[in-house]
Design an enzyme around this catalytic site. Sequence first.
Site, mmCIF file in Angstrom:
data_model
loop_
_atom_site.group_PDB
_atom_site.id
_atom_site.type_symbol
_atom_site.label_atom_id
_atom_site.label_comp_id
_atom_site.label_asym_id
_atom_site.label_seq_id
_atom_site.Cartn_x
_atom_site.Cartn_y
_atom_site.Cartn_z
ATOM 1 N N GLU A 1 -12.204 -0.951 5.692
ATOM 2 C CA GLU A 1 -12.055 -1.030 7.151
ATOM 3 C C GLU A 1 -12.939 -0.056 7.911
ATOM 4 O O GLU A 1 -13.189 -0.243 9.101
ATOM 5 C CB GLU A 1 -10.596 -0.800 7.553
ATOM 6 C CG GLU A 1 -10.091 0.634 7.339
ATOM 7 C CD GLU A 1 -8.647 0.820 7.810
ATOM 8 O OE1 GLU A 1 -7.777 0.024 7.413
ATOM 9 O OE2 GLU A 1 -8.408 1.795 8.556
ATOM 10 N N ASP B 1 -2.499 -4.766 7.838
ATOM 11 C CA ASP B 1 -2.872 -3.969 9.016
ATOM 12 C C ASP B 1 -3.941 -2.964 8.626
ATOM 13 O O ASP B 1 -4.529 -2.307 9.480
ATOM 14 C CB ASP B 1 -1.645 -3.235 9.580
ATOM 15 C CG ASP B 1 -1.989 -2.457 10.846
ATOM 16 O OD1 ASP B 1 -2.544 -3.088 11.780
ATOM 17 O OD2 ASP B 1 -1.754 -1.237 10.892
ATOM 18 N N HIS C 1 -5.472 -2.132 11.983
ATOM 19 C CA HIS C 1 -4.869 -0.789 11.922
ATOM 20 C C HIS C 1 -4.220 -0.410 13.260
ATOM 21 O O HIS C 1 -4.527 0.629 13.833
ATOM 22 C CB HIS C 1 -5.926 0.248 11.512
ATOM 23 C CG HIS C 1 -5.335 1.419 10.784
ATOM 24 N ND1 HIS C 1 -5.920 1.978 9.689
ATOM 25 C CD2 HIS C 1 -4.191 2.137 10.989
ATOM 26 C CE1 HIS C 1 -5.187 2.989 9.262
ATOM 27 N NE2 HIS C 1 -4.127 3.099 10.044
ATOM 28 N N ARG D 1 -2.259 1.880 3.374
ATOM 29 C CA ARG D 1 -3.700 2.148 3.385
ATOM 30 C C ARG D 1 -4.381 1.013 2.633
ATOM 31 O O ARG D 1 -3.843 0.499 1.639
ATOM 32 C CB ARG D 1 -4.032 3.483 2.711
ATOM 33 C CG ARG D 1 -3.754 4.710 3.571
ATOM 34 C CD ARG D 1 -4.738 4.860 4.743
ATOM 35 N NE ARG D 1 -4.467 6.029 5.564
ATOM 36 C CZ ARG D 1 -3.664 6.062 6.634
ATOM 37 N NH1 ARG D 1 -3.041 4.973 7.025
ATOM 38 N NH2 ARG D 1 -3.513 7.175 7.326
HETATM 39 P P1 NAD Z 1 6.253 9.673 3.710
HETATM 40 O O1 NAD Z 1 5.534 10.832 3.133
HETATM 41 O O2 NAD Z 1 7.473 9.902 4.542
HETATM 42 O O3 NAD Z 1 6.672 8.648 2.535
HETATM 43 C C1 NAD Z 1 5.838 8.267 1.500
HETATM 44 C C2 NAD Z 1 6.720 7.861 0.316
HETATM 45 O O4 NAD Z 1 5.865 7.325 -0.699
HETATM 46 C C3 NAD Z 1 7.487 9.047 -0.302
HETATM 47 O O5 NAD Z 1 8.856 8.733 -0.430
HETATM 48 C C4 NAD Z 1 6.822 9.212 -1.659
HETATM 49 O O6 NAD Z 1 7.733 9.687 -2.678
HETATM 50 C C5 NAD Z 1 6.379 7.781 -1.932
HETATM 51 N N1 NAD Z 1 5.386 7.694 -3.006
HETATM 52 C C6 NAD Z 1 4.476 8.621 -3.423
HETATM 53 N N2 NAD Z 1 3.797 8.163 -4.486
HETATM 54 C C7 NAD Z 1 4.290 6.922 -4.752
HETATM 55 C C8 NAD Z 1 4.019 5.948 -5.747
HETATM 56 N N3 NAD Z 1 3.119 6.187 -6.721
HETATM 57 N N4 NAD Z 1 4.694 4.794 -5.717
HETATM 58 C C9 NAD Z 1 5.636 4.549 -4.767
HETATM 59 N N5 NAD Z 1 5.947 5.449 -3.808
HETATM 60 C C10 NAD Z 1 5.293 6.610 -3.802
HETATM 61 O O7 NAD Z 1 5.158 8.860 4.528
HETATM 62 P P2 NAD Z 1 5.378 7.834 5.736
HETATM 63 O O8 NAD Z 1 5.393 8.575 7.029
HETATM 64 O O9 NAD Z 1 6.499 6.920 5.408
HETATM 65 O O10 NAD Z 1 3.981 7.027 5.680
HETATM 66 C C11 NAD Z 1 3.623 6.245 4.563
HETATM 67 C C12 NAD Z 1 2.173 5.853 4.656
HETATM 68 O O11 NAD Z 1 1.994 4.933 5.734
HETATM 69 C C13 NAD Z 1 1.202 7.004 4.998
HETATM 70 O O12 NAD Z 1 0.806 7.715 3.838
HETATM 71 C C14 NAD Z 1 0.037 6.298 5.638
HETATM 72 O O13 NAD Z 1 -0.940 6.009 4.649
HETATM 73 C C15 NAD Z 1 0.640 4.989 6.159
HETATM 74 N N6 NAD Z 1 0.606 4.893 7.631
HETATM 75 C C16 NAD Z 1 -0.006 3.825 8.195
HETATM 76 C C17 NAD Z 1 -0.051 3.705 9.587
HETATM 77 C C18 NAD Z 1 -0.683 2.521 10.281
HETATM 78 O O14 NAD Z 1 -0.954 2.603 11.490
HETATM 79 N N7 NAD Z 1 -0.925 1.415 9.601
HETATM 80 C C19 NAD Z 1 0.528 4.707 10.388
HETATM 81 C C20 NAD Z 1 1.174 5.782 9.755
HETATM 82 C C21 NAD Z 1 1.210 5.877 8.377
#
Ligand code: NAD
Length: 334
Positions: A263, A258, A295, A234
Site C-alpha cells: 500500500e 483495509d 487504510h 496490516r
Molecule cells: P493490541 O496491542 O491491543 O493487540 C494486539 C494483539 O495481538 C495482542 O493481544 C497480542 O497478544 C496479539 N498478538 C501478538 N502476536 C500474535 C500472533 N502471532 N498471533 C495472534 N495474535 C497475536 O493492538 P490493537 O490496538 O488491537 O491493534 C491491532 C493492530 O491493528 C495494530 O498492530 C495495527 O497494525 C492495526 N491497526 C490498524 C488500523 C487501521 O486503520 N486499519 C488502525 C489501528 C491499528
Amino acid sequence: MKIAFFSTKSYDKEYFDSSNKEFQHSISYFEPSLNNETTTLAIGNDAVCVFVNDKLDANVIEKLKEIGVKLIALRCAGFNNVDLEAANRVGIKVVRVPAYSPHAVAEHAMALILTLNRKTHKAYNRVRDGNFSLENLTGFELNGKTVGVIGTGKIGATFAGIMQGFGCQVVAYDPFPNIELESKGVKFVKLEELFTKSDIISLHCPLTPETKHIVNEIALAKMKPTAMIVNTGRGALIDTKAIIQALKKKQIGYLALDVYEYEDKLFFKDLSETMIEDELIIRLLTFPNVLITAHQAFLTDNALNQIAETTLENISTFGRGGKLDNELGLAFVK
Ligand code: NAD
C-alpha cells in the site's frame, strides 16, 4: 517543541491544529512521506511526527540523528515501519499512540463485512442507475456463523463483542488469550482450528516476523470455500500472491481489505488520473467478491481527536523530560 510533520493530509492538519492550541508546539506540515530522500525537511526540528507508511529504516534514523532530531512521534499504534533497534542505538526515542478508540477500527471491519456480504456498494450504484434488479445480490445471515478473531487486544476484543451482538459464535487465536473475553463466551482455539471452522476470519494482530503472511497458501487451503477474510491489521499479514491464487481457485469466498501488502506506493494518494503499475492490486480489483478501502479504518472524529491529543502530549512529556508511558523501548524490539 519544533515538530516536522510528515505525510500530512487535510484532516491531520485540522485535528492537530485544533489540539495544538493547548500544547503550543511549533509544527511544520510536510506533504511528502518521510524516507531517505526527504529527511532534510526535518532540519531545525526536535521531533518528527510520522504515520503508517513513513519509512524509518536504519538509514533514515541515522540521518535524523545527524540533523539533531531527538524524538520520533508515531501518530498510530502499529510500529512495523520503524527500526526500533536503530533508534535505540543512536539514542532517538520513539513514542506512539497505543490506543485510540478501538471502536473506529472494529466498526470499520464490521462495515466491510456487511458491505461485502449484503453487497450494498453494488446496490447503491445499481439503484442510482435506475437498475432495480436483485440478481446476484444474495447475501448470507451473520446470525449463527462462526467468526475467527486473530489477535484479541483492544481492537480484536471490541470486534469480538460486535460480532457476538450479531449472534455469531466467536473463536479466537492469540498467544496471550484474553481472559475477560473467555468469560464472555469467546473460545480460544489453535490457529489451525480457527482457519478450518470460521465463516469469517478477521485479522487484528500486529505485523511482526511471526505474523507476516499468517494467511498464506497453507492456511488458505484449510479454509471453508465460503470463508470471508477481513484484514484491518496490516497488509503483510496476508500473502497477497497466495490469496489471489485462492480467489482464482474459489478456495475462499470473499476478501475485505483495509490494508494492503504494497500500500505504501498507493494509499492516501489520489491516483485516479495516473496509470497504476501495481499488478497485484489491479488483479484484486477485478474480483467481484473483493472489497478494498484505503487504510481508513482509523478515520473517525473520535479517533482523530485522540490521536492528536496523545501524540502532542507524548511530545510535551518528552520536552519536559517526563516519563514516557507510550515509549517503544527495547522491550518492543522483535
Ligand atoms: P493490541 O496491542 O491491543 O493487540 C494486539 C494483539 O495481538 C495482542 O493481544 C497480542 O497478544 C496479539 N498478538 C501478538 N502476536 C500474535 C500472533 N502471532 N498471533 C495472534 N495474535 C497475536 O493492538 P490493537 O490496538 O488491537 O491493534 C491491532 C493492530 O491493528 C495494530 O498492530 C495495527 O497494525 C492495526 N491497526 C490498524 C488500523 C487501521 O486503520 N486499519 C488502525 C489501528 C491499528
